[in-house]
Design a protein around this motif. Sequence first.
Motif, PDB file in Angstrom:
ATOM      1  N   ASP A 181      -1.864  -1.478  -6.749  1.00 51.28           N
ATOM      2  CA  ASP A 181      -1.507  -0.223  -7.439  1.00 51.28           C
ATOM      3  C   ASP A 181      -2.736   0.672  -7.517  1.00 51.28           C
ATOM      4  N   LYS A 204       2.935   2.020  -6.146  1.00 46.88           N
ATOM      5  CA  LYS A 204       4.224   1.476  -6.583  1.00 46.88           C
ATOM      6  C   LYS A 204       4.878   2.408  -7.592  1.00 46.88           C
ATOM      7  N   ARG A 206       7.656   2.567 -10.570  1.00 49.50           N
ATOM      8  CA  ARG A 206       8.382   1.709 -11.513  1.00 49.50           C
ATOM      9  C   ARG A 206       9.475   2.491 -12.220  1.00 49.50           C
ATOM     10  N   VAL A 212       9.369  -3.163 -10.172  1.00 54.38           N
ATOM     11  CA  VAL A 212       8.924  -2.151  -9.218  1.00 54.38           C
ATOM     12  C   VAL A 212      10.094  -1.763  -8.328  1.00 54.38           C
ATOM     13  N   MET A 215       7.622   0.641  -2.905  1.00 60.11           N
ATOM     14  CA  MET A 215       6.195   0.525  -2.612  1.00 60.11           C
ATOM     15  C   MET A 215       5.841   1.293  -1.345  1.00 60.11           C
ATOM     16  N   THR A 238       5.452  -7.945  -8.601  1.00 61.10           N
ATOM     17  CA  THR A 238       4.632  -6.970  -7.865  1.00 61.10           C
ATOM     18  C   THR A 238       3.966  -7.634  -6.666  1.00 61.10           C
ATOM     19  N   LYS A 241       6.515  -8.484  -3.884  1.00 58.81           N
ATOM     20  CA  LYS A 241       6.963  -7.272  -3.176  1.00 58.81           C
ATOM     21  C   LYS A 241       5.841  -6.703  -2.308  1.00 58.81           C
ATOM     22  N   ALA A 242       4.608  -6.760  -2.842  1.00 59.65           N
ATOM     23  CA  ALA A 242       3.451  -6.258  -2.086  1.00 59.65           C
ATOM     24  C   ALA A 242       3.263  -7.080  -0.810  1.00 59.65           C
ATOM     25  N   THR A 245       5.788  -5.957   1.715  1.00 58.72           N
ATOM     26  CA  THR A 245       5.407  -4.637   2.248  1.00 58.72           C
ATOM     27  C   THR A 245       4.301  -4.774   3.298  1.00 58.72           C
TER      28      THR A 245
END
Length: 326
Positions: A181, A204, A206, A212, A215, A238, A241-242, A245
């Motif tokens: 972030d 990100k 929210r 989240v 992204m 987070t 998901k990161a 991504t």
Amino acid sequence: MDSDSEEMSSNSIKLLAGNSHPELAELISKRLGIPLSKVGVYQYSNKETSVTIGESIRDEDVYIIQTGYGEDEINDFLMELLILIHACKTASVRRITAVIPNFPYARQDKKDKSRAPITAKLVANLLQTAGCDNVLTMDLHASQIQGFFNIPVNNLYAEPSVLDYIKTKTDLDNAILVSPDAGGAKRVASLADKLDLNFALIHKERQKANEVSRMVLVGDVTGKSCLLIDDMADTCGTLAKAADTLLEHGAKEVIAIVTHGIFSGAAKEKLKNSKLARIVCTNTVPVEMDLPIIDQIDISPTLAEAIRRLHNGESISYLFTHAPSA
């Protein structure tokens, strides 16, 4: 050494520990070569906390080790700490330092919506009212929390220990640092500088706390080993998901490195199902999950050295850039 320093070090260190993280307290005790003082922390049948200190601590330099931790117990542990501080104060100790590796309520550090309490400030007030003279913590979620106190707050950094870990246990030739972030960009830029690496950033969006929605990656991670750096991992949504991504954008693998591995709620399931190759955290809080992807960095040498330096009236800033050898 001047006479003031001689006077300060003429008394001895007393180490007290609450129930939040006995393993870390033992490691600090072993490192300093000082046994933990006898402390009994009990709960009455109505859940009130009672504390007894089983030896004389009059005119001593007392360090109380208690971290902010636990889905159900965090408030009990905070109350334990306050009662321990008060017990020491009434036992005529010379100085009380609260060693709080993970500061509780640190995420409630600002008034970000109407009628929102700044609970980190309330915790600061409680510690001071109980009789605390000094606070020792690590990687505060927000540096302004230091300004909530009217007593010295020494905020140590996990960065030197993290640097050692990255240098010895990751593929540096093919690595890139990533901040999950915008708020963590400064932390990641500092590490990237010291390691001479590039860094990327994930923006990100929210809709609500701990959730989240979208992204966006800024930077090129194609074919790279991505080191995701953050100060804490709570529900791990987070980080999971990161990782997705980054892999979608061509990353070779994703390793998450955080200071405080809180791992609450559905964190275990999220980590199990995530595409993270590894998640590395320090032992500021106990990790109770048995997952092969979890690795730990021991920060007890840094905390023990900080206690020794505080007691002897030496500078602590050396520890901002150096990790004591394990």
